[in-house]
Design a protein around this motif. Structure first.
Motif, PDB file in Angstrom:
ATOM      1  N   PRO A 180      76.911  48.883 -68.738  1.00  0.00           N
ATOM      2  CA  PRO A 180      77.748  47.807 -69.005  1.00  0.00           C
ATOM      3  C   PRO A 180      78.508  48.618 -70.303  1.00  0.00           C
ATOM      4  N   TYR A 181      79.584  48.632 -70.694  1.00  0.00           N
ATOM      5  CA  TYR A 181      80.323  49.319 -71.481  1.00  0.00           C
ATOM      6  C   TYR A 181      80.017  48.468 -72.956  1.00  0.00           C
ATOM      7  N   PRO A 182      79.671  49.074 -74.020  1.00  0.00           N
ATOM      8  CA  PRO A 182      79.262  48.331 -75.433  1.00  0.00           C
ATOM      9  C   PRO A 182      80.331  47.591 -76.023  1.00  0.00           C
ATOM     10  N   ASP A 183      79.675  46.588 -76.603  1.00  0.00           N
ATOM     11  CA  ASP A 183      80.609  45.568 -77.532  1.00  0.00           C
ATOM     12  C   ASP A 183      81.313  45.964 -78.437  1.00  0.00           C
ATOM     13  N   ALA A 238     102.507  50.362 -79.071  1.00  0.00           N
ATOM     14  CA  ALA A 238     101.051  50.605 -78.733  1.00  0.00           C
ATOM     15  C   ALA A 238     100.885  49.731 -77.619  1.00  0.00           C
ATOM     16  N   LEU A 239     100.656  50.215 -76.375  1.00  0.00           N
ATOM     17  CA  LEU A 239     100.620  49.645 -74.967  1.00  0.00           C
ATOM     18  C   LEU A 239      98.809  49.647 -74.696  1.00  0.00           C
ATOM     19  N   TYR A 240      98.348  48.463 -74.128  1.00  0.00           N
ATOM     20  CA  TYR A 240      97.127  48.194 -73.618  1.00  0.00           C
ATOM     21  C   TYR A 240      96.879  49.339 -72.650  1.00  0.00           C
ATOM     22  N   ALA A 241      95.725  50.027 -72.706  1.00  0.00           N
ATOM     23  CA  ALA A 241      95.369  51.137 -71.808  1.00  0.00           C
ATOM     24  C   ALA A 241      93.921  50.640 -71.208  1.00  0.00           C
ATOM     25  N   ALA A 242      93.162  49.565 -71.751  1.00  0.00           N
ATOM     26  CA  ALA A 242      91.883  49.481 -71.076  1.00  0.00           C
ATOM     27  C   ALA A 242      91.273  48.429 -72.284  1.00  0.00           C
ATOM     28  N   HIS A 243      90.143  47.696 -71.526  1.00  0.00           N
ATOM     29  CA  HIS A 243      89.157  46.960 -72.452  1.00  0.00           C
ATOM     30  C   HIS A 243      87.799  47.271 -72.036  1.00  0.00           C
ATOM     31  N   ASN A 244      86.782  46.707 -73.012  1.00  0.00           N
ATOM     32  CA  ASN A 244      85.457  47.009 -72.604  1.00  0.00           C
ATOM     33  C   ASN A 244      84.514  46.240 -71.639  1.00  0.00           C
ATOM     34  N   GLY A 245      85.312  45.353 -71.134  1.00  0.00           N
ATOM     35  CA  GLY A 245      85.005  44.258 -70.008  1.00  0.00           C
ATOM     36  C   GLY A 245      83.786  42.999 -70.702  1.00  0.00           C
ATOM     37  N   ARG A 246      83.961  42.948 -71.914  1.00  0.00           N
ATOM     38  CA  ARG A 246      83.251  41.835 -72.353  1.00  0.00           C
ATOM     39  C   ARG A 246      83.878  40.691 -72.627  1.00  0.00           C
ATOM     40  N   THR A 247      83.406  39.408 -72.293  1.00  0.00           N
ATOM     41  CA  THR A 247      84.200  38.300 -72.485  1.00  0.00           C
ATOM     42  C   THR A 247      84.561  37.942 -73.682  1.00  0.00           C
ATOM     43  N   PHE A 248      86.073  37.669 -73.675  1.00  0.00           N
ATOM     44  CA  PHE A 248      86.905  37.197 -74.923  1.00  0.00           C
ATOM     45  C   PHE A 248      86.295  36.151 -75.497  1.00  0.00           C
ATOM     46  N   VAL A 249      86.000  36.024 -76.640  1.00  0.00           N
ATOM     47  CA  VAL A 249      85.498  34.859 -77.352  1.00  0.00           C
ATOM     48  C   VAL A 249      86.654  34.648 -78.841  1.00  0.00           C
ATOM     49  N   ASN A 276      84.059  38.287 -81.701  1.00  0.00           N
ATOM     50  CA  ASN A 276      84.915  38.458 -80.256  1.00  0.00           C
ATOM     51  C   ASN A 276      84.322  39.968 -79.839  1.00  0.00           C
ATOM     52  N   PRO A 277      83.361  40.157 -78.722  1.00  0.00           N
ATOM     53  CA  PRO A 277      82.930  41.181 -78.425  1.00  0.00           C
ATOM     54  C   PRO A 277      83.734  42.169 -77.442  1.00  0.00           C
ATOM     55  N   ARG A 278      85.063  41.635 -77.283  1.00  0.00           N
ATOM     56  CA  ARG A 278      85.979  42.183 -76.310  1.00  0.00           C
ATOM     57  C   ARG A 278      86.674  43.176 -77.368  1.00  0.00           C
ATOM     58  N   TYR A 279      86.917  44.255 -76.664  1.00  0.00           N
ATOM     59  CA  TYR A 279      87.720  45.600 -77.546  1.00  0.00           C
ATOM     60  C   TYR A 279      88.758  46.078 -76.440  1.00  0.00           C
ATOM     61  N   ALA A 280      90.022  46.454 -77.006  1.00  0.00           N
ATOM     62  CA  ALA A 280      90.931  46.840 -76.494  1.00  0.00           C
ATOM     63  C   ALA A 280      91.268  48.379 -76.766  1.00  0.00           C
ATOM     64  N   PHE A 281      91.720  48.992 -75.730  1.00  0.00           N
ATOM     65  CA  PHE A 281      92.023  50.520 -76.125  1.00  0.00           C
ATOM     66  C   PHE A 281      93.611  50.796 -75.674  1.00  0.00           C
ATOM     67  N   PHE A 282      94.053  51.258 -76.420  1.00  0.00           N
ATOM     68  CA  PHE A 282      95.515  51.652 -76.527  1.00  0.00           C
ATOM     69  C   PHE A 282      96.132  53.105 -76.163  1.00  0.00           C
TER      70      PHE A 282
END
Length: 371
Positions: free
Chosen positions: A167-170, A212-223, A264-270
């Protein structure tokens, strides 16, 4: 990209704040593919229908503006009867005053959706950025990592050189690692809000503007962080707005703010793209009309669905008392879950952000269906 690319409460909930998370074609959720079935539980009895003229607040609506916004985006609908209504609307030609109301009342009836839910709002932020780090601009805007992969079931994985995956890191682990090729540098709290919103515009020191456009996220649940901040006494109970959260984070920039954001462990890439001046596109692939588009849970609402929202009884200080209007489902987001849940897109920039950050209202919702 939006996800909606991508408010501050749903997002920051932000359960007490008011912004959603990563929307649009940038949403970090994994929207259903076009044509996928909408998973509505079977009703115990046929939905009760009423004339749209009986909807709460209908008489005060700007019907022509509502009709124009819907007509511009109604081709997102795939359901045959809605597609037919869209075709007739687009064939109507020039709309004279009153034509919009007449068309809507002649064409649609309303069905109540569930019971009571939650309305929040989001916006497209415009933030300063730098090409190189320095001073307040210490947070790298990270591109999608080469080792990030999405499994068939939607799980986000880090693929190692030997082919094994985990699983991708937080957020904390990602931020602890250096970024070899940052896209830009931002203030940490503004990057956090950019990730919550899902997309935005960056203005560099030479005046150049890039999306800055969303490219991906790390798969963690948004908190959301609003409730923890309230519970720890960092913010007043009725003042967990987006502005209040961002202000606190800026005032405590450094280890204190980092500890809160890492809840919030969720992380977005752009990714960066030229600023064409157009509104961001939602998950349906269409530009979002300010004040007339909502992010919804695609498990309950198809893109292109026409909805009447009745938001009232705000929880946050300084909020508008009601939001009653016709909107189209054009987006989704990581914090937008359930049948009576909507995130209203309010536009671009500081004023839209200030308003969006105060929206957390009790929501009643109706879907409009062709007669």
């Amino acid at each position: 990209m939006w996800r909606a690319l991508g408010a501050a409460l749903a997002a920051l909930s932000l359960a007490a704040c008011a912004t959603p998370q990563e929307h649009g074609p940038t949403p970090p959720g994994f929207p259903q593919p076009p044509g996928a079935p909408i998973l509505r539980p079977p009703p115990s009895e046929p939905p009760r229908r009423l004339d749209v003229s009986a909807l709460p607040g209908w008489a005060l609506e700007d019907h022509d503006a509502a009709f124009a916004a819907w007509r511009a985006t109604c081709h997102a609908a795939r359901e045959p009867s809605m597609a037919g209504a869209c075709k007739r609307a687009r064939a109507a030609g020039v709309v004279r005053p009153g034509d919009g109301r007449a068309f809507l009342e002649r064409t649609f009836v309303a069905e109540r959706v569930g019971g009571s839910g939650v309305l929040t709002a989001y916006f497209a932020p415009v933030y300063p950025a730098r090409r190189r780090p320095g001073g307040e601009f210490s947070a790298p805007v990270r591109p999608r990592p080469a080792d990030l992969a999405v499994a068939a079931g939607g799980e986000v994985l880090r693929v190692r050189p030997d082919g094994t995956a985990r699983p991708y890191p937080d957020r904390a682990a990602i931020e602890a690692a250096p970024e070899a090729q940052p896209l830009a540098w931002m203030r940490p709290e503004e990057l956090f809000f950019l990730q919550v919103q899902g997309s935005g515009v960056l203005v560099f020191e030479d005046g150049r503007r890039l999306k800055a456009l969303y490219a991906a996220h790390n798969g963690r649940t948004f908190v959301g962080i609003a409730n923890p901040m309230r519970d720890r006494g960092l913010l007043a109970r009725d003042n967990t707005s987006g502005d209040a959260i961002r202000g606190w984070l800026a005032a405590h920039r450094g280890p204190e703010a980092e500890a809160i954001m890492r809840l919030n462990p969720r992380y977005a890439f752009f990714r960066l793209a030229p600023d064409d001046g157009k509104p961001p596109a939602g998950a349906a692939g269409l530009p979002l009309p300010a004040g007339r588009a909502v992010a919804v849970d695609p498990a309950f609402h198809p893109y292109g669905e026409l909805l009447w929202i009745d938001g009232k009884a705000p929880l946050l200080a300084g909020a508008f008392p009601t939001y009653r209007r016709l909107v189209t489902a054009l987006d989704t987001g990581g914090a937008i879950k359930g049948p009576v849940r909507a995130d209203l897109y309010l536009g671009e920039g500081e004023a839209a952000g200030a308003e969006a950050g105060r929206v957390r209202h009790a929501l009643a919702m109706w879907r409009l269906v062709p007669r």
